[in-house]
Design a protein around this motif. Structure first.
Motif, PDB file in Angstrom:
ATOM      1  N   GLY A 172     -92.741  39.562  29.890  1.00  0.00           N
ATOM      2  CA  GLY A 172     -93.018  38.315  29.190  1.00  0.00           C
ATOM      3  C   GLY A 172     -91.821  37.843  28.377  1.00  0.00           C
ATOM      4  N   LEU A 173     -91.882  36.608  27.932  1.00  0.00           N
ATOM      5  CA  LEU A 173     -90.757  35.996  27.235  1.00  0.00           C
ATOM      6  C   LEU A 173     -90.525  36.599  25.857  1.00  0.00           C
ATOM      7  CD1 LEU A 173     -88.553  33.850  27.121  1.00  0.00           C
ATOM      8  CD2 LEU A 173     -90.292  32.218  26.331  1.00  0.00           C
ATOM      9  N   VAL A 174     -91.597  36.784  25.089  1.00  0.00           N
ATOM     10  CA  VAL A 174     -91.434  37.273  23.707  1.00  0.00           C
ATOM     11  C   VAL A 174     -90.867  38.694  23.682  1.00  0.00           C
ATOM     12  CG1 VAL A 174     -92.630  37.826  21.566  1.00  0.00           C
ATOM     13  CG2 VAL A 174     -93.196  35.728  22.796  1.00  0.00           C
ATOM     14  N   PRO A 175     -91.419  39.658  24.438  1.00  0.00           N
ATOM     15  CA  PRO A 175     -90.811  40.997  24.436  1.00  0.00           C
ATOM     16  C   PRO A 175     -89.363  40.989  24.921  1.00  0.00           C
ATOM     17  CG  PRO A 175     -93.016  41.079  25.365  1.00  0.00           C
ATOM     18  CD  PRO A 175     -92.667  39.632  25.232  1.00  0.00           C
ATOM     19  N   THR A 176     -89.070  40.147  25.916  1.00  0.00           N
ATOM     20  CA  THR A 176     -87.693  40.070  26.401  1.00  0.00           C
ATOM     21  C   THR A 176     -86.765  39.529  25.328  1.00  0.00           C
ATOM     22  OG1 THR A 176     -88.512  39.675  28.658  1.00  0.00           O
ATOM     23  CG2 THR A 176     -86.210  39.157  28.224  1.00  0.00           C
ATOM     24  N   TYR A 177     -87.224  38.509  24.624  1.00  0.00           N
ATOM     25  CA  TYR A 177     -86.416  37.938  23.541  1.00  0.00           C
ATOM     26  C   TYR A 177     -86.159  38.978  22.449  1.00  0.00           C
ATOM     27  CZ  TYR A 177     -85.021  34.975  19.640  1.00  0.00           C
ATOM     28  OH  TYR A 177     -84.341  34.424  18.587  1.00  0.00           O
ATOM     29  N   LEU A 178     -87.197  39.727  22.071  1.00  0.00           N
ATOM     30  CA  LEU A 178     -87.035  40.753  21.039  1.00  0.00           C
ATOM     31  C   LEU A 178     -86.087  41.853  21.500  1.00  0.00           C
ATOM     32  CD1 LEU A 178     -90.738  41.061  19.802  1.00  0.00           C
ATOM     33  CD2 LEU A 178     -88.832  39.877  18.671  1.00  0.00           C
ATOM     34  N   LEU A 179     -86.158  42.187  22.792  1.00  0.00           N
ATOM     35  CA  LEU A 179     -85.256  43.211  23.330  1.00  0.00           C
ATOM     36  C   LEU A 179     -83.809  42.732  23.285  1.00  0.00           C
ATOM     37  CD1 LEU A 179     -84.747  45.896  24.793  1.00  0.00           C
ATOM     38  CD2 LEU A 179     -85.191  44.697  26.958  1.00  0.00           C
ATOM     39  N   VAL A 180     -83.588  41.503  23.747  1.00  0.00           N
ATOM     40  CA  VAL A 180     -82.231  40.955  23.746  1.00  0.00           C
ATOM     41  C   VAL A 180     -81.684  40.881  22.322  1.00  0.00           C
ATOM     42  CG1 VAL A 180     -80.869  38.865  24.201  1.00  0.00           C
ATOM     43  CG2 VAL A 180     -82.524  39.667  25.896  1.00  0.00           C
ATOM     44  N   LYS A 181     -82.515  40.434  21.398  1.00  0.00           N
ATOM     45  CA  LYS A 181     -82.087  40.352  19.997  1.00  0.00           C
ATOM     46  C   LYS A 181     -81.819  41.737  19.419  1.00  0.00           C
ATOM     47  CE  LYS A 181     -83.400  38.335  15.537  1.00  0.00           C
ATOM     48  NZ  LYS A 181     -84.451  37.569  14.805  1.00  0.00           N
ATOM     49  N   GLY A 182     -82.685  42.706  19.773  1.00  0.00           N
ATOM     50  CA  GLY A 182     -82.513  44.058  19.268  1.00  0.00           C
ATOM     51  C   GLY A 182     -81.259  44.729  19.786  1.00  0.00           C
ATOM     52  N   LEU A 183     -80.819  44.358  20.976  1.00  0.00           N
ATOM     53  CA  LEU A 183     -79.597  44.917  21.554  1.00  0.00           C
ATOM     54  C   LEU A 183     -78.340  44.225  21.032  1.00  0.00           C
ATOM     55  CD1 LEU A 183     -80.729  45.356  25.281  1.00  0.00           C
ATOM     56  CD2 LEU A 183     -80.390  47.154  23.568  1.00  0.00           C
ATOM     57  N   GLY A 184     -78.523  43.215  20.182  1.00  0.00           N
ATOM     58  CA  GLY A 184     -77.372  42.516  19.619  1.00  0.00           C
ATOM     59  C   GLY A 184     -76.735  41.507  20.552  1.00  0.00           C
ATOM     60  N   LEU A 185     -77.470  41.070  21.563  1.00  0.00           N
ATOM     61  CA  LEU A 185     -76.932  40.117  22.535  1.00  0.00           C
ATOM     62  C   LEU A 185     -77.280  38.676  22.187  1.00  0.00           C
ATOM     63  CD1 LEU A 185     -77.795  42.001  25.851  1.00  0.00           C
ATOM     64  CD2 LEU A 185     -75.618  41.981  24.617  1.00  0.00           C
ATOM     65  N   GLY A 186     -78.110  38.464  21.163  1.00  0.00           N
ATOM     66  CA  GLY A 186     -78.514  37.120  20.813  1.00  0.00           C
ATOM     67  C   GLY A 186     -77.336  36.239  20.438  1.00  0.00           C
ATOM     68  N   ASN A 187     -77.405  34.968  20.844  1.00  0.00           N
ATOM     69  CA  ASN A 187     -76.366  33.976  20.568  1.00  0.00           C
ATOM     70  C   ASN A 187     -75.014  34.360  21.160  1.00  0.00           C
ATOM     71  OD1 ASN A 187     -75.721  31.443  19.520  1.00  0.00           O
ATOM     72  ND2 ASN A 187     -74.925  32.300  17.626  1.00  0.00           N
ATOM     73  N   THR A 188     -75.047  35.058  22.296  1.00  0.00           N
ATOM     74  CA  THR A 188     -73.832  35.348  23.064  1.00  0.00           C
ATOM     75  C   THR A 188     -74.112  35.032  24.527  1.00  0.00           C
ATOM     76  OG1 THR A 188     -74.390  37.655  23.596  1.00  0.00           O
ATOM     77  CG2 THR A 188     -73.265  37.247  21.491  1.00  0.00           C
ATOM     78  N   LEU A 189     -73.068  34.787  25.285  1.00  0.00           N
ATOM     79  CA  LEU A 189     -73.241  34.491  26.714  1.00  0.00           C
ATOM     80  C   LEU A 189     -73.769  35.697  27.483  1.00  0.00           C
ATOM     81  CD1 LEU A 189     -70.062  32.329  27.456  1.00  0.00           C
ATOM     82  CD2 LEU A 189     -72.444  31.571  27.354  1.00  0.00           C
ATOM     83  N   TRP A 190     -73.599  36.898  26.928  1.00  0.00           N
ATOM     84  CA  TRP A 190     -74.123  38.084  27.608  1.00  0.00           C
ATOM     85  C   TRP A 190     -75.648  38.073  27.670  1.00  0.00           C
ATOM     86  CZ3 TRP A 190     -70.822  40.569  30.414  1.00  0.00           C
ATOM     87  CH2 TRP A 190     -69.465  40.590  30.042  1.00  0.00           C
ATOM     88  N   ALA A 191     -76.286  37.331  26.769  1.00  0.00           N
ATOM     89  CA  ALA A 191     -77.745  37.219  26.815  1.00  0.00           C
ATOM     90  C   ALA A 191     -78.207  36.477  28.059  1.00  0.00           C
ATOM     91  CB  ALA A 191     -78.247  36.500  25.562  1.00  0.00           C
ATOM     92  N   CYS A 192     -77.329  35.697  28.667  1.00  0.00           N
ATOM     93  CA  CYS A 192     -77.662  34.973  29.900  1.00  0.00           C
ATOM     94  C   CYS A 192     -77.329  35.776  31.151  1.00  0.00           C
ATOM     95  CB  CYS A 192     -76.917  33.629  29.941  1.00  0.00           C
ATOM     96  SG  CYS A 192     -77.283  32.518  28.578  1.00  0.00           S
ATOM     97  N   ILE A 193     -76.708  36.949  30.962  1.00  0.00           N
ATOM     98  CA  ILE A 193     -76.295  37.772  32.105  1.00  0.00           C
ATOM     99  C   ILE A 193     -77.088  39.065  32.185  1.00  0.00           C
ATOM    100  CG2 ILE A 193     -74.380  39.074  33.119  1.00  0.00           C
ATOM    101  CD1 ILE A 193     -72.464  37.033  31.929  1.00  0.00           C
ATOM    102  N   MET A 194     -77.155  39.810  31.075  1.00  0.00           N
ATOM    103  CA  MET A 194     -77.702  41.160  31.115  1.00  0.00           C
ATOM    104  C   MET A 194     -79.192  41.226  31.461  1.00  0.00           C
ATOM    105  SD  MET A 194     -74.957  42.702  30.732  1.00  0.00           S
ATOM    106  CE  MET A 194     -75.585  44.377  30.724  1.00  0.00           C
TER     107      MET A 194
END
Length: 293
Positions: free
Chosen positions: A125-147
């Motif tokens: 789902g979108l919310v868990p994925t968003y929390l995961l991306v944010k928790g990995l420190g990828l938020g607000n970086t282009l890597w969030a669109c790749i990883m």
């Protein structure tokens, strides 16, 4: 001697040609309209109605404004980063995973394949994925669109199927000569996989080029926005003010419309130029995935 067609075959062939010609025209006309509108004079375009087969007047002012817009240039830069770096990582990881799960001697390959296929039907789902991306420190970086989309399950299964079609004798011969799995993959398998590699580059490259939703979710800094997110902002939010600073208030609406069309052409033309060269591999890749599971 040329075989004479029956009346029924002649009627069918003629009807088929007419139908497909009309269908081609229906699909091609929107693209033609956008190109002609982008090259039209803004004042004449504002009063035009109906079909458009040639530019109303001729003007390249819209393209000049698009090229001068720093958001378009930064969007191009970000999109090229996503396409080049993202596609490279996608193809590399997909190749490594597909090679491992295509080997018959890998004893848990069936179980892992089922787990991977499961993710194609059910996601977190979108919310868990968003929390995961944010928790990995990828938020607000282009890597969030790749990883988060590093491996597409569909593309993974297509490549695994292609690897399975390569004769086992090639691998056995290489092992007799002392080659390990890395050498077998990069020196034997990948050189034989030109068509499927082209398919993967096309699939992943087009996905990254058209990407806007992930960027809209994960990115807040406008300097990281890819081209398609800038295009969405211009088309849906009607935000062309940054490109019309030198245009009078009365002409802003007219020029803004032609700028929208020019932006669509600028954002679409590169991928349209690349696609014809990879189209035959695209069709072959679809057939590969359909023949053998």
């Amino acid at each position: 001697m040329k075989k004479k067609l029956s009346m029924g075959s002649l009627i069918f062939d003629t009807s088929n040609v007419i139908f497909l010609s009309l269908l081609t025209l229906i699909m091609f006309y929107p693209l033609l309209y956008v190109i002609m509108a982008s090259l039209s004079d803004s004042a004449l375009m504002q009063i035009h109605s109906g079909f458009l087969w040639k530019p109303e007047g001729f003007s390249t002012d819209a393209y000049k404004e698009v090229i001068r817009n720093p958001a378009i240039l930064s969007g191009y830069r970000n999109t090229l980063f996503l396409v080049i770096v993202g596609t490279g990582l996608n193809v590399t990881c997909t190749s490594l995973g597909a090679f491992v799960l295509s080997r018959k001697h890998f004893y848990i390959r069936k179980q892992l394949t089922l787990v991977i296929v499961f993710t194609m039907f059910f996601s977190g789902g979108l919310v868990p994925t968003y929390l995961l991306v944010k928790g990995l420190g990828l938020g607000n970086t282009l890597w969030a669109c790749i990883m988060p989309t590093l491996i597409s399950t569909w593309n993974f299964m297509i490549m695994r199927t292609y690897f399975q079609a390569i004769p086992d004798s090639l691998e056995e011969s290489a092992k007799l000569d002392g080659a390990n799995d890395i050498v077998i993959l990069f020196r034997i398998f990948l050189p034989l996989c030109g068509p499927i590699m082209a398919v993967m580059v096309l699939y992943y490259g087009v996905a990254h080029w058209n990407q806007w939703f992930s960027a809209m979710i994960y990115l807040q800094n406008r300097s990281y926005f890819p081209l398609q997110l800038i295009l969405r902002e211009i088309l849906l939010a009607n935000n062309t003010d940054s490109m019309l600073a030198d245009v009078g208030g009365a002409d802003k609406a007219a020029v803004g419309e032609t700028i929208k069309y020019a932006t669509i052409v600028v954002a679409t033309l590169p991928i349209l130029c690349v696609y014809p060269f990879l189209q035959k591999y695209f069709v072959k890749g679809v057939l590969i995935g359909a023949v053998k599971g």
